[in-house]
Motif scaffolding. Structure first.
Motif, PDB file in Angstrom:
ATOM      1  N   LEU A  48       0.839  -1.196   0.000  1.00  0.00           N
ATOM      2  CA  LEU A  48       0.000   0.000   0.000  1.00  0.00           C
ATOM      3  C   LEU A  48       0.873   1.244   0.000  1.00  0.00           C
ATOM      4  CD1 LEU A  48      -2.879   1.223   0.330  1.00  0.00           C
ATOM      5  CD2 LEU A  48      -2.433   1.244   2.764  1.00  0.00           C
ATOM      6  N   GLU A  49       0.662   2.111  -1.013  1.00  0.00           N
ATOM      7  CA  GLU A  49       1.373   3.390  -1.083  1.00  0.00           C
ATOM      8  C   GLU A  49       0.391   4.553  -1.026  1.00  0.00           C
ATOM      9  OE1 GLU A  49       3.837   3.334  -4.544  1.00  0.00           O
ATOM     10  OE2 GLU A  49       5.005   1.648  -3.814  1.00  0.00           O
ATOM     11  N   ALA A  50      -0.850   4.311  -1.443  1.00  0.00           N
ATOM     12  CA  ALA A  50      -1.872   5.359  -1.424  1.00  0.00           C
ATOM     13  C   ALA A  50      -3.220   4.702  -1.164  1.00  0.00           C
ATOM     14  CB  ALA A  50      -1.893   6.102  -2.759  1.00  0.00           C
ATOM     15  N   VAL A  51      -4.102   5.482  -0.546  1.00  0.00           N
ATOM     16  CA  VAL A  51      -5.449   4.977  -0.320  1.00  0.00           C
ATOM     17  C   VAL A  51      -6.396   5.701  -1.262  1.00  0.00           C
ATOM     18  CG1 VAL A  51      -5.145   4.208   2.035  1.00  0.00           C
ATOM     19  CG2 VAL A  51      -5.790   6.580   1.620  1.00  0.00           C
ATOM     20  N   PRO A  52      -7.438   5.114  -1.705  1.00  0.00           N
ATOM     21  CA  PRO A  52      -7.828   3.723  -1.516  1.00  0.00           C
ATOM     22  C   PRO A  52      -7.096   2.790  -2.492  1.00  0.00           C
ATOM     23  CG  PRO A  52      -9.522   4.843  -2.771  1.00  0.00           C
ATOM     24  CD  PRO A  52      -8.484   5.880  -2.430  1.00  0.00           C
ATOM     25  N   LEU A  53      -6.855   1.576  -2.031  1.00  0.00           N
ATOM     26  CA  LEU A  53      -6.264   0.529  -2.857  1.00  0.00           C
ATOM     27  C   LEU A  53      -7.250  -0.639  -2.864  1.00  0.00           C
ATOM     28  CD1 LEU A  53      -3.913  -0.981  -4.356  1.00  0.00           C
ATOM     29  CD2 LEU A  53      -3.191  -1.752  -2.099  1.00  0.00           C
ATOM     30  N   THR A  54      -7.563  -1.130  -4.055  1.00  0.00           N
ATOM     31  CA  THR A  54      -8.464  -2.267  -4.187  1.00  0.00           C
ATOM     32  C   THR A  54      -7.700  -3.417  -4.821  1.00  0.00           C
ATOM     33  OG1 THR A  54     -10.318  -0.772  -4.530  1.00  0.00           O
ATOM     34  CG2 THR A  54     -10.654  -3.069  -5.152  1.00  0.00           C
ATOM     35  N   VAL A  55      -7.781  -4.581  -4.187  1.00  0.00           N
ATOM     36  CA  VAL A  55      -7.155  -5.787  -4.728  1.00  0.00           C
ATOM     37  C   VAL A  55      -8.288  -6.760  -5.053  1.00  0.00           C
ATOM     38  CG1 VAL A  55      -5.485  -7.624  -4.308  1.00  0.00           C
ATOM     39  CG2 VAL A  55      -5.160  -5.382  -3.223  1.00  0.00           C
ATOM     40  N   LEU A  56      -8.333  -7.195  -6.321  1.00  0.00           N
ATOM     41  CA  LEU A  56      -9.399  -8.078  -6.794  1.00  0.00           C
ATOM     42  C   LEU A  56      -8.923  -9.528  -6.791  1.00  0.00           C
ATOM     43  CD1 LEU A  56     -12.152  -8.623  -8.196  1.00  0.00           C
ATOM     44  CD2 LEU A  56     -10.999  -8.145 -10.366  1.00  0.00           C
ATOM     45  N   TYR A  57      -9.701 -10.384  -6.151  1.00  0.00           N
ATOM     46  CA  TYR A  57      -9.443 -11.827  -6.129  1.00  0.00           C
ATOM     47  C   TYR A  57     -10.639 -12.541  -6.740  1.00  0.00           C
ATOM     48  CZ  TYR A  57      -5.424 -11.635  -2.970  1.00  0.00           C
ATOM     49  OH  TYR A  57      -4.195 -11.412  -2.410  1.00  0.00           O
ATOM     50  N   LEU A  58     -10.342 -13.648  -7.428  1.00  0.00           N
ATOM     51  CA  LEU A  58     -11.388 -14.521  -7.940  1.00  0.00           C
ATOM     52  C   LEU A  58     -10.921 -15.958  -7.729  1.00  0.00           C
ATOM     53  CD1 LEU A  58     -14.122 -14.705  -9.389  1.00  0.00           C
ATOM     54  CD2 LEU A  58     -12.871 -14.812 -11.536  1.00  0.00           C
ATOM     55  N   GLU A  59     -11.700 -16.730  -6.955  1.00  0.00           N
ATOM     56  CA  GLU A  59     -11.369 -18.125  -6.640  1.00  0.00           C
ATOM     57  C   GLU A  59      -9.972 -18.260  -6.036  1.00  0.00           C
ATOM     58  OE1 GLU A  59     -13.521 -20.675  -6.953  1.00  0.00           O
ATOM     59  OE2 GLU A  59     -15.069 -19.439  -7.865  1.00  0.00           O
ATOM     60  N   GLY A  60      -9.580 -17.295  -5.221  1.00  0.00           N
ATOM     61  CA  GLY A  60      -8.292 -17.348  -4.535  1.00  0.00           C
ATOM     62  C   GLY A  60      -7.125 -16.818  -5.348  1.00  0.00           C
ATOM     63  N   MET A  61      -7.365 -16.407  -6.599  1.00  0.00           N
ATOM     64  CA  MET A  61      -6.292 -15.862  -7.442  1.00  0.00           C
ATOM     65  C   MET A  61      -6.360 -14.347  -7.454  1.00  0.00           C
ATOM     66  SD  MET A  61      -6.058 -18.292 -10.853  1.00  0.00           S
ATOM     67  CE  MET A  61      -6.159 -16.840 -11.816  1.00  0.00           C
ATOM     68  N   LYS A  62      -5.223 -13.730  -7.227  1.00  0.00           N
ATOM     69  CA  LYS A  62      -5.145 -12.270  -7.286  1.00  0.00           C
ATOM     70  C   LYS A  62      -5.139 -11.867  -8.758  1.00  0.00           C
ATOM     71  CE  LYS A  62      -2.216  -8.450  -5.840  1.00  0.00           C
ATOM     72  NZ  LYS A  62      -0.980  -8.087  -5.133  1.00  0.00           N
ATOM     73  N   LEU A  63      -6.112 -11.040  -9.152  1.00  0.00           N
ATOM     74  CA  LEU A  63      -6.224 -10.644 -10.550  1.00  0.00           C
ATOM     75  C   LEU A  63      -5.711  -9.241 -10.826  1.00  0.00           C
ATOM     76  CD1 LEU A  63      -9.759 -12.019 -11.530  1.00  0.00           C
ATOM     77  CD2 LEU A  63      -7.550 -13.092 -11.814  1.00  0.00           C
ATOM     78  N   LYS A  64      -5.984  -8.299  -9.931  1.00  0.00           N
ATOM     79  CA  LYS A  64      -5.651  -6.914 -10.258  1.00  0.00           C
ATOM     80  C   LYS A  64      -5.574  -6.057  -9.007  1.00  0.00           C
ATOM     81  CE  LYS A  64      -7.054  -3.284 -13.386  1.00  0.00           C
ATOM     82  NZ  LYS A  64      -7.748  -2.976 -14.600  1.00  0.00           N
ATOM     83  N   ASP A  65      -4.699  -5.050  -9.038  1.00  0.00           N
ATOM     84  CA  ASP A  65      -4.648  -3.990  -8.026  1.00  0.00           C
ATOM     85  C   ASP A  65      -5.138  -2.711  -8.688  1.00  0.00           C
ATOM     86  OD1 ASP A  65      -3.428  -5.746  -6.286  1.00  0.00           O
ATOM     87  OD2 ASP A  65      -1.414  -4.968  -6.571  1.00  0.00           O
ATOM     88  N   MET A  66      -5.996  -1.973  -7.991  1.00  0.00           N
ATOM     89  CA  MET A  66      -6.491  -0.699  -8.514  1.00  0.00           C
ATOM     90  C   MET A  66      -6.277   0.367  -7.446  1.00  0.00           C
ATOM     91  SD  MET A  66     -10.053  -2.010 -10.229  1.00  0.00           S
ATOM     92  CE  MET A  66     -10.430  -3.280  -9.046  1.00  0.00           C
ATOM     93  N   VAL A  67      -5.567   1.418  -7.801  1.00  0.00           N
ATOM     94  CA  VAL A  67      -5.313   2.501  -6.864  1.00  0.00           C
ATOM     95  C   VAL A  67      -6.210   3.671  -7.223  1.00  0.00           C
ATOM     96  CG1 VAL A  67      -3.575   4.102  -5.944  1.00  0.00           C
ATOM     97  CG2 VAL A  67      -2.918   1.774  -6.571  1.00  0.00           C
ATOM     98  N   GLY A  68      -6.825   4.259  -6.202  1.00  0.00           N
ATOM     99  CA  GLY A  68      -7.670   5.424  -6.402  1.00  0.00           C
ATOM    100  C   GLY A  68      -9.138   5.070  -6.328  1.00  0.00           C
ATOM    101  N   GLY A  69      -9.933   6.110  -6.145  1.00  0.00           N
ATOM    102  CA  GLY A  69     -11.371   5.915  -6.009  1.00  0.00           C
ATOM    103  C   GLY A  69     -12.093   6.133  -7.318  1.00  0.00           C
ATOM    104  N   ILE A  70     -13.102   5.323  -7.558  1.00  0.00           N
ATOM    105  CA  ILE A  70     -13.934   5.454  -8.741  1.00  0.00           C
ATOM    106  C   ILE A  70     -15.387   5.196  -8.330  1.00  0.00           C
ATOM    107  CG2 ILE A  70     -12.192   4.860 -10.479  1.00  0.00           C
ATOM    108  CD1 ILE A  70     -13.086   1.992 -10.341  1.00  0.00           C
ATOM    109  N   THR A  71     -16.288   5.380  -9.252  1.00  0.00           N
ATOM    110  CA  THR A  71     -17.701   5.159  -8.947  1.00  0.00           C
ATOM    111  C   THR A  71     -18.042   3.667  -9.065  1.00  0.00           C
ATOM    112  OG1 THR A  71     -18.360   5.457 -11.235  1.00  0.00           O
ATOM    113  CG2 THR A  71     -18.301   7.444  -9.846  1.00  0.00           C
ATOM    114  N   ALA A  72     -19.178   3.304  -8.524  1.00  0.00           N
ATOM    115  CA  ALA A  72     -19.606   1.897  -8.549  1.00  0.00           C
ATOM    116  C   ALA A  72     -19.786   1.374  -9.981  1.00  0.00           C
ATOM    117  CB  ALA A  72     -20.885   1.720  -7.737  1.00  0.00           C
ATOM    118  N   PRO A  73     -20.427   2.117 -10.900  1.00  0.00           N
ATOM    119  CA  PRO A  73     -20.547   1.604 -12.271  1.00  0.00           C
ATOM    120  C   PRO A  73     -19.192   1.404 -12.961  1.00  0.00           C
ATOM    121  CG  PRO A  73     -22.101   3.395 -11.925  1.00  0.00           C
ATOM    122  CD  PRO A  73     -21.213   3.345 -10.725  1.00  0.00           C
ATOM    123  N   ARG A  74     -18.284   2.362 -12.728  1.00  0.00           N
ATOM    124  CA  ARG A  74     -16.935   2.239 -13.327  1.00  0.00           C
ATOM    125  C   ARG A  74     -16.187   1.057 -12.707  1.00  0.00           C
ATOM    126  NH1 ARG A  74     -13.784   1.861 -17.268  1.00  0.00           N
ATOM    127  NH2 ARG A  74     -11.701   2.695 -16.992  1.00  0.00           N
TER     128      ARG A  74
END
Length: 169
Positions: free
Chosen positions: A131-157
């Protein structure tokens, strides 16, 4: 002797049959018209079942605040997208993003689960995820790490990014 016995038996039979001839009485009894038996009548009405009002089904939780649970167990939820969201309570954009993540998770009808982690309360986990900045989102699917997303966005995006990531993987 045989003749005498034969006469005796015949006499007893004749005497028995003459006194038992009730065939005319029997015929008269059966000739009478009897009314058909009435069907059984219900003498009481059973009480009507009063069902309690149906309780709404409890939905599985779609987000939770992290309280020190095993991260491996959280990220390996079967059949659900898991979002680890690191935030800081002092950051207004991060708190707005947390609300967007909650609304995204609720809109997914149990297909997504968000774990909200306060980076200030759990710095060791924040370091583990780089973690270097908040918010940080880490996406997992079935136990596999798929993506890191830094920054805030809207729910549809957020939904668009997640679906795009899952299609590519």
């Amino acid at each position: 002797m045989k003749q005498g016995l034969f006469i005796l038996v015949c006499g007893l039979l004749a005497a028995g049959l003459t006194g038992c001839d009730d065939s005319s009485e029997r015929r008269a009894r059966y000739a009478e018209k009897k009314p058909a038996p009435r069907p059984l009548e219900r003498t009481f009405d059973p009480p009507k079942k009063v069902l309690p009002p149906s309780k709404p089904k409890k939905k599985a939780p779609v987000w939770m605040d992290y309280k020190g649970e095993d991260m491996r167990q959280l990220t390996e939820l079967s059949g659900r997208k898991v979002l680890l969201v690191f935030y800081a309570s002092w950051s207004r954009p991060a708190m707005d993003y947390v609300q967007a993540v909650k609304s995204y998770a609720e809109s997914q009808d149990g297909k997504a689960f968000a774990v909200l982690i306060d980076a200030d309360a759990y710095p060791d986990i924040a370091r583990k995820y780089g973690l270097e900045a908040v918010p940080l989102t880490v996406l997992y699917l079935e136990g596999m790490k798929l993506k890191d997303m830094v920054g805030g966005i809207t729910a549809p995006r957020l939904n668009e990014l997640i679906e795009q990531t899952i299609r590519v993987q």
